[in-house]
Design a protein around this motif. Structure first.
Motif, mmCIF file in Angstrom:
data_model
loop_
_atom_site.group_PDB
_atom_site.id
_atom_site.type_symbol
_atom_site.label_atom_id
_atom_site.label_comp_id
_atom_site.label_asym_id
_atom_site.label_seq_id
_atom_site.Cartn_x
_atom_site.Cartn_y
_atom_site.Cartn_z
ATOM 1 N N LEU A 5 0.850 -1.191 0.000
ATOM 2 C CA LEU A 5 0.000 0.000 0.000
ATOM 3 C C LEU A 5 0.887 1.242 0.000
ATOM 4 C CD1 LEU A 5 -2.562 -1.047 2.756
ATOM 5 C CD2 LEU A 5 -2.854 -1.222 0.277
ATOM 6 N N TYR A 6 0.497 2.219 -0.768
ATOM 7 C CA TYR A 6 1.199 3.505 -0.792
ATOM 8 C C TYR A 6 0.343 4.495 0.009
ATOM 9 C CZ TYR A 6 4.414 1.804 -4.361
ATOM 10 O OH TYR A 6 5.395 1.100 -5.043
ATOM 11 N N ILE A 7 0.811 4.828 1.190
ATOM 12 C CA ILE A 7 0.024 5.669 2.093
ATOM 13 C C ILE A 7 0.810 6.951 2.352
ATOM 14 C CG2 ILE A 7 -1.098 5.816 4.336
ATOM 15 C CD1 ILE A 7 -1.192 2.774 4.368
ATOM 16 N N SER A 8 0.173 8.071 2.056
ATOM 17 C CA SER A 8 0.851 9.372 2.148
ATOM 18 C C SER A 8 0.337 10.190 3.338
ATOM 19 C CB SER A 8 0.637 10.179 0.865
ATOM 20 O OG SER A 8 1.230 9.547 -0.241
ATOM 21 N N SER A 688 9.081 -0.860 4.006
ATOM 22 C CA SER A 688 10.390 -1.123 3.401
ATOM 23 C C SER A 688 10.994 0.112 2.770
ATOM 24 C CB SER A 688 10.256 -2.221 2.344
ATOM 25 O OG SER A 688 9.316 -1.827 1.346
ATOM 26 N N ARG A 689 10.130 1.004 2.297
ATOM 27 C CA ARG A 689 10.612 2.203 1.607
ATOM 28 C C ARG A 689 9.730 3.395 1.960
ATOM 29 N NH1 ARG A 689 9.765 1.328 -4.242
ATOM 30 N NH2 ARG A 689 8.144 -0.122 -3.512
ATOM 31 N N VAL A 690 10.311 4.562 1.828
ATOM 32 C CA VAL A 690 9.538 5.796 1.940
ATOM 33 C C VAL A 690 9.933 6.710 0.794
ATOM 34 C CG1 VAL A 690 9.280 5.706 4.455
ATOM 35 C CG2 VAL A 690 11.246 6.882 3.451
ATOM 36 N N VAL A 691 9.027 7.585 0.432
ATOM 37 C CA VAL A 691 9.325 8.622 -0.562
ATOM 38 C C VAL A 691 9.149 9.960 0.137
ATOM 39 C CG1 VAL A 691 8.713 9.671 -2.761
ATOM 40 C CG2 VAL A 691 8.544 7.177 -2.473
ATOM 41 N N LEU A 692 10.241 10.675 0.264
ATOM 42 C CA LEU A 692 10.229 11.987 0.913
ATOM 43 C C LEU A 692 10.093 13.069 -0.151
ATOM 44 C CD1 LEU A 692 13.228 11.432 3.369
ATOM 45 C CD2 LEU A 692 10.797 11.018 3.806
ATOM 46 N N ARG A 693 9.067 13.865 -0.024
ATOM 47 C CA ARG A 693 8.933 15.018 -0.930
ATOM 48 C C ARG A 693 9.573 16.209 -0.231
ATOM 49 N NH1 ARG A 693 3.571 15.423 -4.134
ATOM 50 N NH2 ARG A 693 4.742 13.748 -5.167
ATOM 51 N N LEU A 754 7.907 18.246 2.766
ATOM 52 C CA LEU A 754 6.559 18.629 2.347
ATOM 53 C C LEU A 754 5.553 17.513 2.587
ATOM 54 C CD1 LEU A 754 7.356 20.447 -1.025
ATOM 55 C CD2 LEU A 754 7.308 21.383 1.297
ATOM 56 N N SER A 755 5.971 16.276 2.372
ATOM 57 C CA SER A 755 5.075 15.130 2.594
ATOM 58 C C SER A 755 5.924 13.870 2.650
ATOM 59 C CB SER A 755 4.020 15.025 1.482
ATOM 60 O OG SER A 755 4.629 14.663 0.252
ATOM 61 N N ILE A 756 5.312 12.784 3.078
ATOM 62 C CA ILE A 756 5.984 11.496 3.108
ATOM 63 C C ILE A 756 5.002 10.428 2.656
ATOM 64 C CG2 ILE A 756 5.432 11.181 5.556
ATOM 65 C CD1 ILE A 756 8.027 9.537 5.789
ATOM 66 N N THR A 757 5.489 9.516 1.828
ATOM 67 C CA THR A 757 4.697 8.367 1.382
ATOM 68 C C THR A 757 5.391 7.090 1.842
ATOM 69 O OG1 THR A 757 3.852 9.550 -0.553
ATOM 70 C CG2 THR A 757 3.723 7.139 -0.594
ATOM 71 N N ARG A 758 4.642 6.265 2.556
ATOM 72 C CA ARG A 758 5.196 4.992 3.017
ATOM 73 C C ARG A 758 4.696 3.854 2.141
ATOM 74 N NH1 ARG A 758 4.178 6.249 9.362
ATOM 75 N NH2 ARG A 758 2.842 7.814 8.399
ATOM 76 N N ILE A 759 5.600 2.972 1.767
ATOM 77 C CA ILE A 759 5.228 1.757 1.041
ATOM 78 C C ILE A 759 5.110 0.667 2.093
ATOM 79 C CG2 ILE A 759 5.961 0.037 -0.633
ATOM 80 C CD1 ILE A 759 7.039 3.687 -0.876
ATOM 81 N N VAL A 760 3.867 0.275 2.364
ATOM 82 C CA VAL A 760 3.560 -0.616 3.480
ATOM 83 C C VAL A 760 3.200 -1.989 2.938
ATOM 84 C CG1 VAL A 760 2.104 -0.982 5.511
ATOM 85 C CG2 VAL A 760 2.707 1.351 4.793
ATOM 86 N N GLU A 761 3.876 -3.017 3.433
ATOM 87 C CA GLU A 761 3.550 -4.401 3.106
ATOM 88 C C GLU A 761 2.941 -5.054 4.330
ATOM 89 O OE1 GLU A 761 7.159 -6.142 1.809
ATOM 90 O OE2 GLU A 761 7.384 -4.831 0.054
#
Length: 772
Positions: A5-8, A688-693, A754-761
């Protein structure tokens, strides 16, 4: 295992929340919350950013004594910063000490009791211990401190003991009972005297036609000017009643004339004419200090004239200059005393050394408003309209005039002390137990000045801030920060607890002082009693109430906001230990994130920018400290400042910055999302991963905990803007019900998230967690 899941989390405007609400996924505020926000500010539009550093501008005069800062605003938006210390004020401008020092009576033990308000180039200073003082700015280099001279002060209730009289003879006042104490030196006493009616009569007559011409030339003049009726500026009865009558049969004219300059010039006041058919019976009132006389021009017959000043009360004022004993004192006679005449009708001045002086002041509806003395902690006094030093009362025909001074007690069961006066559309009065207003929809007068209670919270002595149309204050108990503003629905002032979700920041601590910086982010700063600085980003119209906190290598002791040009600059007093010695540093924090990227993210820093390159920088205030060094935008290895205070560099540079490093910590709470078969809560998962804006950022680390983190790898030698995917470091337990993320930043460069998106398994259940 299901697809990830991609949860921001798109904003952080709730700011820091306490652990006891960290699982309130049902709250709308949770979507923008943080579990930790250390050394960051919450930006109004949603970002969380590393806080600005603080420039060292100097040390206070006495590092072993309390120091306080005040802003002094000029009409050119070029404010000064005033350093208040033990019996002195020093003047700073744009972070530079001007060399100007003013002597004051204020000792260090009462600095935090001072209340200052400005009118033009004059700052009024109330302390409760000394008479009201003024600091006047005549020019940028000419500042003067003086005692505010009152033309009339308020008085207590009139004496009701007929056997207790006061008598003035020369410069001595005598009391029939014990009255005087040494604490009364400098105070005033108002004494009332009854003055009987005074009459003057004359007869004017023409008996023979042959002398008529002579009598016309020798106009009869009787002048009632042998008594001075000027009861002075201290009088509370500023009018005198008069009566004028004539008797007889006469032809001619009689005039009353008036003088308002002690008889130097006269002008016609009333004119009466008779042709053997009229006599006068007339009354009126004249101001104190005026004189009346009558002149007559009688052509025939005779007339008897009678001018009377009716009985009145004359008020005298004395100022006590020394006390001989309990029954005798030496005085300066200020006005209107009748020597040798005892009077039981006297009033003591409300303010003196024994009773205390006003602790608070402000301006409202063109009146100077003061409040709260030691003896009358629940009283408010309003000056006369437009006449700030005059707290006297004027009567016209027995009625108090609308512009007279007002004494207003705040009466309640607990006799709460008035803590703050906040002028707005209404005058807001914050006491130690409740909140009141004096309504401002109509002009206040002695007969139209009514208190109305609003809420029952109580305010701490920490300064309130009036922002927009709302008053933000610290509650007396628990350190709770509240706001209050007018509600049309309830026709009353209402508000909310702004610390409801962040009690860990305020519980068990007191807010010592506060400051508000409108530009750029509308932030209120609160210095906590343990030296931490709590920050509230406050934009009520957007429902932004975001908390964070600052810590430094030392303790914050005071904060003040000073308008400098088009920006609000924050000044701090910080306790630091430098070279094994405690010092109090004055530090200046300029607004966040300038367009030229010249921001500095170090504390107590010094910076040089030369057109000619140099290979050293002076930092004597940081001797013995491990410091970070930035040369032309590049970070150099940290080093300890040598005893000389001079740091020699390996190469030359144009821009050199040296200061104390600090660490930013951000903790983002667990994710929540409704899925087909329920909720994420109670399920084991791994991030496992995050996307930092990010926006204009450099450096930093990220991980599941602050103990185990990986670097955020960004392009070298430039500030990065965009999305940065980061693989989180593996841990012994990768599956957990905890999906929070930690970010840490210790580099002397900006960091904007600005935001963070977590890749959740999502795992299969609790059995996927080792050990369960």
């Amino acid at each position: 295992m299901s697809n990830p899941l991609y949860i921001s989390q798109l904003a952080f405007t709730t700011g820091e929340v306490s652990p006891d609400v960290s699982s309130r996924f049902d709250l709308e505020q949770y979507k923008s919350a943080l579990l930790e926000s250390e050394n960051v500010v919450i930006r109004p539009y949603g970002a969380v950013a590393k806080r600005q550093g603080s420039q060292y501008v100097g040390q206070v005069k006495y590092s072993d004594k309390p120091t306080r800062l005040f802003e002094f605003t000029t009409n050119t938006n070029n404010s000064f910063m005033l350093e208040f210390g033990d019996k002195y004020i020093r003047v700073w401008n744009y972070g530079i000490y001007t060399g100007i020092e003013i002597t004051t009576p204020f000792t260090s033990d009462i600095l935090f009791d001072l209340n200052c308000n400005q009118s033009g180039d004059v700052m009024f200073i109330c302390s409760g211990k000394y008479p009201i003082q003024t600091l006047s700015r005549y020019s940028d280099t000419d500042w003067r401190m003086s005692t505010y001279k009152l033309t009339e002060q308020p008085y207590d209730e009139i004496n009701t003991d007929n056997g207790h009289t006061l008598t003035v003879n020369g410069d001595t006042i005598t009391s029939t009972k014990d009255l005087f104490t040494q604490d009364m030196v400098g105070s005033v006493i108002q004494i009332a005297y009854y003055v009987e009616a005074v009459h003057t009569k004359s007869v004017g007559e023409v008996v023979e036609k042959k002398v008529k011409r002579y009598m016309q030339a020798q106009t009869i003049e009787k002048t009632y000017n042998n008594i001075n009726y000027n009861v002075g500026a201290f009088s509370t009865d500023t009018e005198l009643s008069w009566k004028f009558t004539t008797h007889g049969t006469w032809e001619g004219t009689v005039k009353l004339q008036i003088s308002n300059n002690d008889g130097q010039t006269w002008k016609d006041y009333r004119t009466y004419t008779s042709k053997n058919d009229y006599n006068v019976t007339d009354t009126g009132k004249i101001e104190s200090g005026a004189r009346l006389k009558y002149v007559s021009d009688i052509k025939s017959g005779s007339v008897n004239c009678d001018l009377s000043i009716m009985p009145f009360t004359q008020y005298g004022i004395v100022e006590i200059k020394s006390v001989t004993d309990a029954k005798n004192a030496k005085v300066n006679v200020l006005n209107g005393i009748k020597e040798g005449e005892p009077s039981y009708q006297w009033k003591l001045g409300s303010w003196n050394r024994g009773r205390g002086y006003p602790k608070l002041c402000t301006f409202y509806q063109d009146r100077f408003v003061v409040a709260a003395t030691d003896s009358k902690p629940n009283f408010i006094w309003f000056s006369r309209t437009g006449d700030y030093p005059n707290f006297g009362v004027e009567k016209v025909e027995g009625t108090i005039t609308d512009d007279s001074a007002i004494t207003l007690p705040v009466i309640n069961r607990k006799m709460c002390e008035i803590r703050h006066l906040v002028p707005a559309n209404d005058l807001i009065i914050l006491t130690s137990g409740n909140e009141w207003i004096v309504r401002g929809d109509k002009t206040i007068t002695p007969t139209n000045c009514n208190l109305k209670t609003q809420t029952q919270r109580g305010a701490l002595s920490c300064e309130p801030q009036f922002i927009g149309n709302r008053c933000v204050f610290v509650q007396e108990r628990g350190g709770t920060v509240r706001d209050m503003g007018y509600s049309y629905e309830s026709d009353n002032y209402t508000g909310q607890d702004l610390t409801l979700f962040v009690k860990t920041l305020v519980k068990g601590h007191l807010a010592v002082t506060s400051a508000y910086a409108q530009d750029p982010d509308s932030i209120i700063y609160y210095v906590r009693d343990d030296g931490q600085l709590n920050c509230l980003t406050y934009i009520p119209e957007q429902k932004v109430y975001g908390w964070s906190h600052f810590v430094t290598n030392g303790k914050y002791r005071y904060v003040e906001s000073v308008a400098e040009g088009e920006q609000d600059t924050i000044y701090f007093v910080v306790d630091r230990v430098i070279n094994n010695k405690s010092v109090k540093c004055i530090e200046r924090s300029i607004p966040l994130y300038t367009e030229d990227n010249s921001d500095v993210f170090l504390d107590c820093y010094v910076k040089v920018a030369n057109s000619i390159k140099t290979d050293y920088i002076n930092a004597p205030h940081l001797v013995g400290q491990m410091v970070d060094i930035v040369i032309d935008g590049q970070q150099m290895p940290s080093r300890v400042v040598p005893p000389t205070g001079v740091i020699k560099l390996d190469g030359k540079a144009n821009v050199i910055t040296v200061g104390l490093p600090y660490t930013t910590k951000i903790k983002i709470p667990n994710v929540e999302q409704q899925i087909n078969d329920g909720t994420l809560q109670g399920r084991v998962a791994t991030v496992s991963r995050v996307v930092l804006r990010m926006y204009k950022s450099f450096g930093g680390k990220v991980g599941r905990t602050f103990d185990r983190m990986d670097d955020i790898t960004l392009p070298p030698n430039e500030l990065f803007t965009g999305d940065k995917p980061v693989i989180l470091p593996k841990m012994g337990i990768n599956y957990s019900t905890d999906t929070s993320i930690c970010i840490k930043h210790s580099d002397p460069f900006p960091f904007n998230l600005l935001s963070i998106t977590r890749i959740v398994e999502i795992g299969g259940g609790l059995r996927d967690v080792p050990g369960l």
